[in-house]
Scaffold this motif. Structure first.
Motif, PDB file in Angstrom:
ATOM      1  N   SER A  45      -2.147   8.033   6.542  1.00  0.00           N
ATOM      2  CA  SER A  45      -0.847   7.720   5.923  1.00  0.00           C
ATOM      3  C   SER A  45      -0.656   8.504   4.630  1.00  0.00           C
ATOM      4  O   SER A  45       0.424   9.053   4.367  1.00  0.00           O
ATOM      5  CB  SER A  45      -0.739   6.222   5.635  1.00  0.00           C
ATOM      6  OG  SER A  45      -0.693   5.479   6.830  1.00  0.00           O
ATOM      7  N   CYS A  60      -6.612   2.161  -4.824  1.00  0.00           N
ATOM      8  CA  CYS A  60      -5.587   1.269  -4.303  1.00  0.00           C
ATOM      9  C   CYS A  60      -6.129  -0.148  -4.152  1.00  0.00           C
ATOM     10  O   CYS A  60      -5.456  -1.121  -4.503  1.00  0.00           O
ATOM     11  CB  CYS A  60      -5.092   1.792  -2.959  1.00  0.00           C
ATOM     12  SG  CYS A  60      -3.714   0.856  -2.268  1.00  0.00           S
ATOM     13  N   LEU A  72      -8.470   5.332  -1.631  1.00  0.00           N
ATOM     14  CA  LEU A  72      -8.534   3.969  -1.093  1.00  0.00           C
ATOM     15  C   LEU A  72      -9.149   3.016  -2.117  1.00  0.00           C
ATOM     16  O   LEU A  72      -8.675   1.890  -2.300  1.00  0.00           O
ATOM     17  CB  LEU A  72      -9.353   3.966   0.202  1.00  0.00           C
ATOM     18  CG  LEU A  72      -9.633   2.595   0.824  1.00  0.00           C
ATOM     19  CD1 LEU A  72      -8.350   1.951   1.305  1.00  0.00           C
ATOM     20  CD2 LEU A  72     -10.639   2.720   1.983  1.00  0.00           C
ATOM     21  N   SER A  82      -9.034  -1.290   4.084  1.00  0.00           N
ATOM     22  CA  SER A  82      -9.016  -0.253   5.120  1.00  0.00           C
ATOM     23  C   SER A  82      -8.799  -0.850   6.494  1.00  0.00           C
ATOM     24  O   SER A  82      -7.978  -0.365   7.278  1.00  0.00           O
ATOM     25  CB  SER A  82     -10.322   0.535   5.086  1.00  0.00           C
ATOM     26  OG  SER A  82     -10.352   1.508   6.104  1.00  0.00           O
ATOM     27  N   VAL A 118       0.834  -1.201   0.000  1.00  0.00           N
ATOM     28  CA  VAL A 118       0.000   0.000   0.000  1.00  0.00           C
ATOM     29  C   VAL A 118       0.872   1.255   0.000  1.00  0.00           C
ATOM     30  O   VAL A 118       0.613   2.209  -0.745  1.00  0.00           O
ATOM     31  CB  VAL A 118      -0.956  -0.004   1.205  1.00  0.00           C
ATOM     32  CG1 VAL A 118      -1.662   1.348   1.338  1.00  0.00           C
ATOM     33  CG2 VAL A 118      -1.987  -1.114   1.080  1.00  0.00           C
ATOM     34  N   GLN A 119       1.909   1.275   0.808  1.00  0.00           N
ATOM     35  CA  GLN A 119       2.758   2.468   0.888  1.00  0.00           C
ATOM     36  C   GLN A 119       3.562   2.693  -0.398  1.00  0.00           C
ATOM     37  O   GLN A 119       3.850   3.830  -0.752  1.00  0.00           O
ATOM     38  CB  GLN A 119       3.677   2.361   2.101  1.00  0.00           C
ATOM     39  CG  GLN A 119       2.915   2.506   3.421  1.00  0.00           C
ATOM     40  CD  GLN A 119       3.807   2.483   4.644  1.00  0.00           C
ATOM     41  OE1 GLN A 119       4.995   2.169   4.564  1.00  0.00           O
ATOM     42  NE2 GLN A 119       3.227   2.793   5.813  1.00  0.00           N
ATOM     43  N   SER A 134      -4.697   4.961   9.937  1.00  0.00           N
ATOM     44  CA  SER A 134      -5.619   4.745   8.825  1.00  0.00           C
ATOM     45  C   SER A 134      -4.943   5.013   7.479  1.00  0.00           C
ATOM     46  O   SER A 134      -3.891   5.653   7.400  1.00  0.00           O
ATOM     47  CB  SER A 134      -6.836   5.655   8.969  1.00  0.00           C
ATOM     48  OG  SER A 134      -6.459   7.011   8.760  1.00  0.00           O
ATOM     49  N   PHE A 135      -5.596   4.507   6.437  1.00  0.00           N
ATOM     50  CA  PHE A 135      -5.114   4.735   5.067  1.00  0.00           C
ATOM     51  C   PHE A 135      -5.043   6.234   4.771  1.00  0.00           C
ATOM     52  O   PHE A 135      -4.039   6.734   4.262  1.00  0.00           O
ATOM     53  CB  PHE A 135      -6.056   4.033   4.088  1.00  0.00           C
ATOM     54  CG  PHE A 135      -5.696   4.218   2.639  1.00  0.00           C
ATOM     55  CD1 PHE A 135      -4.926   3.281   1.970  1.00  0.00           C
ATOM     56  CD2 PHE A 135      -6.136   5.331   1.921  1.00  0.00           C
ATOM     57  CE1 PHE A 135      -4.592   3.455   0.634  1.00  0.00           C
ATOM     58  CE2 PHE A 135      -5.815   5.516   0.593  1.00  0.00           C
ATOM     59  CZ  PHE A 135      -5.037   4.577  -0.055  1.00  0.00           C
ATOM     60  N   TYR A 138      -5.173  -2.645   6.737  1.00  0.00           N
ATOM     61  CA  TYR A 138      -4.081  -1.675   6.732  1.00  0.00           C
ATOM     62  C   TYR A 138      -4.001  -0.953   8.071  1.00  0.00           C
ATOM     63  O   TYR A 138      -2.909  -0.796   8.644  1.00  0.00           O
ATOM     64  CB  TYR A 138      -4.249  -0.652   5.609  1.00  0.00           C
ATOM     65  CG  TYR A 138      -3.120   0.366   5.587  1.00  0.00           C
ATOM     66  CD1 TYR A 138      -1.917   0.071   4.959  1.00  0.00           C
ATOM     67  CD2 TYR A 138      -3.252   1.598   6.225  1.00  0.00           C
ATOM     68  CE1 TYR A 138      -0.873   0.986   4.961  1.00  0.00           C
ATOM     69  CE2 TYR A 138      -2.214   2.516   6.233  1.00  0.00           C
ATOM     70  CZ  TYR A 138      -1.027   2.207   5.599  1.00  0.00           C
ATOM     71  OH  TYR A 138       0.004   3.101   5.619  1.00  0.00           O
TER      72      TYR A 138
END
Length: 473
Positions: A420, A394, A391, A406, A376-377, A416-417, A409
């Protein structure tokens, strides 16, 4: 120049006469009998079968042999009678023309020497004149800078230049990657023609290509200034490549350019790499580097710009954890190419090949199993600049439901997404505010915020200061 043809076949003699008289206006050709040749000609072209042991060419003349017998005896006979060369049938007309052109240059030079009193040269040029002196040029000169595509051919090039019959006095100065020749300028057209023939003959004996820049000067400048001028011309090989022969009358000047990628260009590169848009990358590189026109930017600035793009490539490699030894070696090889390769076209081709291989390798890395947070990052780093990326986008890329993404992660990352993603955007905004002079609105747009006012509000919430206060403080 007078030429006499002594040949057995009348049709061959007529054909050669037409060929030679159509090539030059200052050449007269006569067909004669070997037992009663004209004695006032400078060049004789003779069928080897017509020669006998008593044959003698007049002292002031030279001769070429023509034969159908490719034997050692034929060559030995020609050498013993001091022939310039032997052409074996069937031969290409171009070879005969080149040979006669060399003889013609010699004839012109000898004629000029006979028509003026013999005197010792007083204008001898040395390396000191070129590198550290301030000696003025007293007579018009033509300079030629000759650079081979393989620097190991420089010694060979010098030997060929020393043996070549240029139609004027000249001095040769070898350097590590090129040769500088300085001629006393009498007739520019004749010297240009001489270099054209020299290069055509060079191609018959070497695989190395040459770039030859000719430059004339009739002012009272110094030899040192002329040397600097020719060094600058040598740098233009970066754009011209090799296999060039050109007359450069104007002094070369570089135009100004910003070698660094702008934030918007950086964002474009992030997008192209992330989406693996190889066609777009190729078009960008060709448009930015291969379609430039004079006046050109300084090649060193172009190299800096290419390293700026490599920095974005490195960022992509880091974001996607592409760390294999093979990729690292390829990256360093491209960096060395950018720094050292003399021709820009070759740099761009190496660059594009590396990126194509890198995108293929990174695609395999993405398919491997890894932690959800890392995946995710990675996508956040690649898409933070896109205000529409979210979100849902992704989750679609990772083929997972957005609610599941969600929840998982937040559990694994400890935040939270959205928090971040906001953190990454704020960090990038800080960098742009400190390192660039972009307007606040442009910083907002470059970091994925739709409106500048919303950006300022969120930035102050996260940092305790407005974007302006952060920049000046």
């Amino acid at each position: 120049m007078n030429i006499v043809l002594l040949l057995k076949d009348p049709l061959e003699a007529q054909g050669l006469k037409w060929l030679l008289t159509s090539q030059w206006t200052d050449v007269q050709v006569e067909i004669a009998d070997v037992h009663n040749p004209t004695t006032d000609a400078y060049l004789y072209i003779i069928d080897m079968t017509l020669l006998d042991a008593d044959f003698e060419v007049p002292p002031h003349a030279v001769w070429l042999g023509i034969s159908s017998e490719r034997t050692f005896q034929t060559v030995y006979k020609a050498l013993s009678l001091k022939a310039e060369d032997v052409l074996f049938r069937p031969f290409q007309p171009d070879r005969l023309i080149r040979q006669i052109q060399q003889i013609r240059f010699r004839w012109r030079n000898e004629l000029a020497q006979r028509n003026r009193p013999v005197q010792q040269r007083t204008d001898v040029i040395t390396y000191e004149h070129l590198l550290i002196g301030e000696t003025e040029v007293q007579t018009p000169v033509l300079l030629s800078l000759i650079a081979p595509s393989h620097i190991e051919e420089v010694d060979h090039l010098v030997r060929e230049l020393e043996m070549y019959d240029f139609p004027t006095t000249y001095d040769i100065f070898p350097f590590s990657d090129f040769v500088l020749v300085i001629h006393r300028l009498i007739d520019l057209n004749t010297l240009q023609e001489a270099y054209t023939i020299f290069y055509s003959q060079w191609k018959l004996q070497s695989d190395a290509l040459l770039t030859i820049y000719l430059h004339t000067d009739e002012s009272r400048t110094t030899y040192r200034s002329l040397y600097k001028r020719m060094r600058r011309l040598h740098e233009r090989i970066f754009y011209d490549g090799y296999d060039v022969l050109s007359l450069e009358q104007e002094e070369l000047h570089w135009r100004e350019m910003d070698p660094f990628l702008s934030p918007l260009e950086q964002r474009k590169w992030v997008e192209m790499l992330e989406k693996r848009q190889m066609i777009a990358i190729r078009e960008w590189m060709e448009q930015d580097f291969l379609t430039v026109e004079a006046p050109f930017p300084d090649p060193e600035m172009v190299r800096v710009r290419l390293t700026s793009i490599l920095a974005q490539v490195r960022r992509y490699m880091t974001a996607h954890s592409v760390k294999s030894q093979t990729v690292e070696q390829a990256y360093r090889a491209v960096f060395e190419t950018v720094i050292r390769e003399p021709v820009m076209y070759q740099i761009i081709q190496s660059f594009l090949t590396f990126i194509a291989d890198l995108l293929q390798t990174s695609e395999g890395v993405l398919r491997r199993e890894g932690s959800l947070v890392d995946k995710v990052q990675e996508r956040m780093q690649a898409n933070y600049w896109d205000a529409t990326w979210s979100l849902a986008a992704c989750a679609e890329e990772l083929s997972i439901h957005k609610s599941t993404l969600s929840r998982k992660y937040a559990s694994e990352a400890g935040k939270s997404f959205s928090d971040s993603l906001l953190e990454i955007r704020i960090d990038e905004a800080k960098r742009l505010l400190k390192e660039t002079d972009l307007a606040i609105a442009d910083v907002s747009q470059s970091t994925g915020f739709t409106h500048a006012t919303y950006f300022s509000k969120r930035f102050k919430e996260e940092t305790g200061r407005t974007p302006y206060q952060f920049r000046v403080g």
